[in-house]
Design an enzyme around this catalytic site. Structure first.
Site, PDB file in Angstrom:
ATOM      1  N   GLU A  17      20.566  46.710 142.573  1.00 21.95           N
ATOM      2  CA  GLU A  17      20.285  47.926 142.944  1.00 21.95           C
ATOM      3  C   GLU A  17      20.036  48.926 141.984  1.00 21.95           C
ATOM      4  O   GLU A  17      20.527  49.918 141.435  1.00 21.95           O
ATOM      5  CB  GLU A  17      22.144  48.485 143.544  1.00 21.95           C
ATOM      6  CG  GLU A  17      22.497  47.810 144.746  1.00 21.95           C
ATOM      7  CD  GLU A  17      23.649  48.043 145.015  1.00 21.95           C
ATOM      8  OE1 GLU A  17      24.579  48.887 144.262  1.00 21.95           O
ATOM      9  OE2 GLU A  17      24.449  47.410 145.621  1.00 21.95           O
TER      10      GLU A  17
ATOM     11  N   GLU B  83      24.434  41.948 149.956  1.00 16.04           N
ATOM     12  CA  GLU B  83      25.860  42.841 150.070  1.00 16.04           C
ATOM     13  C   GLU B  83      25.855  43.207 151.609  1.00 16.04           C
ATOM     14  O   GLU B  83      25.012  44.093 152.206  1.00 16.04           O
ATOM     15  CB  GLU B  83      25.863  43.776 149.283  1.00 16.04           C
ATOM     16  CG  GLU B  83      25.985  43.343 147.785  1.00 16.04           C
ATOM     17  CD  GLU B  83      26.308  44.695 146.877  1.00 16.04           C
ATOM     18  OE1 GLU B  83      26.898  45.474 147.347  1.00 16.04           O
ATOM     19  OE2 GLU B  83      25.851  44.483 145.719  1.00 16.04           O
TER      20      GLU B  83
END
Length: 487
Positions: free
Chosen positions: A186, A395
């Site tokens: 991320e 995720e």
């Protein structure tokens, strides 16, 4: 421990009817051959041992010590102690039927910490022995403080070569067993939350003690992209031929839906997508930032030099995704923001409801709404916008409050319904042509959840934070029934 919660799951099955109702009709056969089911965590959130065995401090260690930044001023000094309990955790994964575990490696600087290397060797070796495939992430928010102090960390171009050297060491040391690598987790979160609003480490922003929200996020993002490219280059040139592995990056993506079908609202939603996933994926795929960013950010947006674009840094790396069996990995934070306007890079003007109706039930986290169709749209968008790259959902999960009891925590019917609905939508996207080859649930364990500390529980396994005992939840049994089913 599995026996203690099997009875809970059994009662749910009887109440809900047949197995097909319990699983939503999902099984391994619902997905293409070789589809990977796994779970995930980060070193900082689960390992502990922050003050022992030679682990140097990172920017998260410094950030959590600022009074009031973390709920109840919690730290990750011990968290759930996977450093010592990794065998138990790997055994739990295996009993649930998972194929893989996505973990991160805690970086250091200077002299190699061989105690840390020994730990990761033990951990990786045990996963391989038990039959859990290791997926290693090189960076999950935890830049060494030494680099921050020495030259400003991610704000300095020097970090590109430093990251490449660190990646090189990991490839050389663990690559005989690790065949799936990720550079960054991320990077948008790193740039925007660390340098725009200061909510994450290192906590820089215009209104913070130090920082410039108008420029620093873009500089950091640029260096992260170049660092990713440099690591990919090292792997391709030195290791991929012999180790036969692959390397990608983990990008978060929030789906943005226009508040109405008006031209203005639809344009705002697209700008949001460009500022979110496009900020990183567009240059990785196409060698330049989205036109939206170029027009709005103007001279504050760094430019890629001809050398970086054409000399094996960006475009020459990524177009060979399929040929070289490399992977662009996508993480989808499954929240849908309904947009009516966008303030570039700052917190966007967003609504969580339309005509007074919430877009979905909210989980414990104030940003996370349960909107399964957002998953379908996000995956389909990447397929259509970026040439259908090979991707994983790396995720996906939802959280309960941290103060639920063990009895309440293991009876997580909302999480079961969540996973059933989201994985069903993922299947629909795959059936419609999305090249998604794996799914990783977040997370294996309840653990240290950044700003929320221990007031949030994302795990498939309940952890008693006083004793650190693990208790698989109903959702763990649900996954077991789905991924081990042959029907």
């Amino acid at each position: 421990m599995m026996q203690a919660t099997t009875a809970v799951r059994g009662r749910t099955e009887r109440a809900g009817g047949k197995r097909a109702e319990w699983t939503g009709g999902l099984s391994r056969r619902s997905f293409p051959a070789g589809f990977v089911f796994g779970t995930a965590a980060s070193a900082y959130q689960v390992e502990g041992m922050a003050l022992k065995d030679g682990r140097g401090p990172n920017i998260c260690d410094a950030f959590v010590k600022i009074p009031g930044e973390i709920a109840n001023n919690a730290t990750a000094d011990v968290t759930v102690d996977e450093y010592h309990r990794y065998k138990e955790d790997v055994n739990i994964m295996k009993s649930m039927g998972f194929d893989a575990y996505r973990f991160s490696i805690s970086a250091g600087t200077g002299k190699v910490n061989w105690k840390g290397v020994a730990y990761y060797n033990r951990f990786i070796n045990y996963m391989v022995k038990i039959g859990i495939t290791p997926y290693a992430n090189l960076y999950h928010y935890d830049l060494p403080v030494a680099l921050e102090v020495q030259y400003g960390g991610l704000l300095n171009r020097k970090v590109v070569e430093a990251f490449a050297d660190y990646a090189d060491f990991c490839f050389k040391t663990f690559g005989d067993r690790v065949k799936n690598w990720f550079s960054f987790n991320e990077p948008r979160v790193v740039a925007a939350l660390g340098y725009d609003d200061g909510r994450f480490a290192p906590g820089r922003c215009t209104k913070c003690k130090a920082g410039n929200s108008a420029t620093e996020p873009y500089i950091v993002a640029h260096h992260l992209i170049l660092s990713h490219a440099a690591a990919v280059k090292r792997y391709r040139q030195k290791y991929q031929h012999t180790q036969k592995g692959r390397i990608g990056i983990l990008l978060d993506f929030v789906w943005y839906e226009g508040l109405t079908n008006s031209t203005a609202d639809q344009a705002a939603a697209q700008r949001s997508r460009d500022f979110h996933i496009g900020w990183f994926l567009h240059p990785i795929i196409y060698g330049e930032y989205p036109k939206t960013l170029q027009v709005i950010v103007k001279e504050r947006l760094p430019k890629f030099t001809p050398d970086e674009v054409h000399m094996d840094m960006l475009q020459s790396v990524i177009p060979q995704l399929k040929i070289q069996n490399m992977i662009c990995k996508l993480v989808v934070f499954l929240i849908v923001r309904i947009m009516n306007f966008l303030i570039p890079l700052a917190s966007p003007g967003a609504a969580d409801e339309r005509n007074g109706v919430l877009i979905g039930n909210r989980a414990n986290s104030d940003w996370l709404y349960i909107v399964p169709w957002g998953l379908y749209k996000a995956v389909t968008y990447v397929k259509e916008k970026y040439g259908n790259p090979t991707m994983f959902l790396s995720e996906n999960g939802m959280d309960d409050p941290g103060n639920v009891t063990i009895t309440q925590g293991v009876h997580d019917t909302t999480r079961v319904a969540y996973y059933r609905s989201y994985i069903t939508k993922l299947k629909e996207a795959i059936d419609d042509g999305a090249n998604c080859i794996g799914y990783f649930a977040w997370s294996l364990l309840d653990n240290f959840e950044w700003k929320l500390g221990y007031t949030s529980r994302f795990g498939l396994v309940y952890v008693d934070f006083r004793t650190l005992r693990r208790y698989p939840k109903m959702s763990a049994h649900w996954f077991r029934d789905v991924v081990t089913s042959k029907n």
